[in-house]
Scaffold this active site. Sequence first.
Site, short mmCIF file in Angstrom:
data_model
loop_
_atom_site.label_atom_id
_atom_site.label_comp_id
_atom_site.label_asym_id
_atom_site.label_seq_id
_atom_site.Cartn_x
_atom_site.Cartn_y
_atom_site.Cartn_z
CE LYS A 163 11.13 20.27 -11.02
NZ LYS A 163 10.25 19.78 -9.88
CG HIS A 173 -1.71 -1.00 1.51
ND1 HIS A 173 -3.22 -1.13 1.06
CD2 HIS A 173 -1.40 -2.82 1.99
CE1 HIS A 173 -3.23 -2.72 0.46
NE2 HIS A 173 -2.27 -3.18 1.94
CD GLU A 186 8.67 12.99 -15.20
OE1 GLU A 186 7.82 13.53 -15.82
OE2 GLU A 186 9.37 13.03 -14.03
CB SER A 231 12.71 22.96 -14.44
OG SER A 231 12.42 24.45 -14.39
#
Length: 442
Positions: free
Chosen positions: A267, A140, A274, A261
């Site tokens: 970043k 979970h 992704e 970024s």
Amino acid sequence: MQAINASIGFDRKMWRQDIAGSLAHAAMLAHVGIISAADEAAIRDGLGAIAARIEAGDFAWDEGLEDIHMNIEARLTQAIGEAGKRLHTGRSRNDQVALDVRLWVRDAIDGLSGQVEDVMRALVARAEEHAATVMPGFTHLQPAQPVTFGHHLLAYVEMLSRDLSRLRDCRRRMNESPLGAAALAGTGFPIDRHMTAAALGFDGPTRNSLDSVASRDFAAEFLFACAMCATHLSRFAEEIVIWTNPYFGFVKLSDAFTTGSSIMPQKRNPDAAELVRGKTGRITGALVGLLTVLKGLALTYFKDMQEDKEGIFDAAENLTLSLAAIAGMVRDLQPNAARLEQAAGAGFSTATDLADWLVRELRMPFRDAHHVTGRLVARAEAKGCDLAGLGLAEMQAEEPRITDALYGVLTVQASVASRQSYGGTAPANVARMAAEWRERLA
Ligand code: ARG
């Protein structure tokens, strides 16, 4: 009509397969005496020259000629005349395209299988390195029990090994040649389908001409194998996204696999992970797309089937990218052992070890041990400490028979070391299993 009908824009990817099929067909036609040896020689030279032109990138594709089959045949006839016009004897574009797609998928399976093995090898190497590195195990996404980083990586090796066996299984089942089924009914010419099948590396010819031109289940099966593999990679990619988040801080990816970024200088986005996760959508989409195309088709060939190709190509190409990116990230990522150990101990993750101690040392029934441990967790939570932070007197307030020896099972190292059941996370198990995989993959 031309805009909707032409497939040359995408099916030219199968030019090698189309030429290989034509060479085998022509050799067979000459062997059984349907065309002359001289015609076959002219066809062979002509197709060789066409292959060289395509390879060099100076073949002019003509949308008016619809597809790869007509483009090559028309150019061949332009170059060698009469003999080119004899090539299509005893053959149809229906068996020709069924053949080309099979050959393309077979090549794709071989390439992807090698890549899956490469990812497995990379995972196994890192698992051996981190057989004893503890980390939190989750259910979970809540802290559950400590595990080892190596064990976690080997879980993906198991998944990928099944993906690999699905690809191989699919290859074995599809390895029959549809060439010679002709349009749908076979042919009256004395062709030798066993000969062309052998020449093209098939186990033999397909047994039913209708099935040969109407079926694409081999492609659907291939796409399922791709989608399942992509789904496994996607779950791993999701974990990389979570692990590299600074709130977790479990692993670090180098600049090679992160991006900055344009506005936020701090970043380090895990874009490659992704994208692996994102590409799974189109790969699964290709599977659903093909099944949907097939579901309403009577026998045998319909032009609907031309819609099989783009999904197959796209799925294979994107899975290739994803496997390469995952292999790179597995080799690149640096786990933060100190942070992993700290996180592994959080959330009362050794509560089960405490309960197991009560069962083992005090012969308490597990259900009772579960209750006692639950009360100890509540005490620790109220006190703001972990289980080892409770004094012996506090422990004994819940169960008077508890002794100092209990504290020995509360560390994450003791917890993982104890999990020696077959397939369990103990470092010794992990090291042994990783070594086994290394040998199997050598
Ligand atoms: N381009 C077609 C396809 O991909 C080839 C087969 C065409 N056959 C036909 N009878 N029109 O399916």
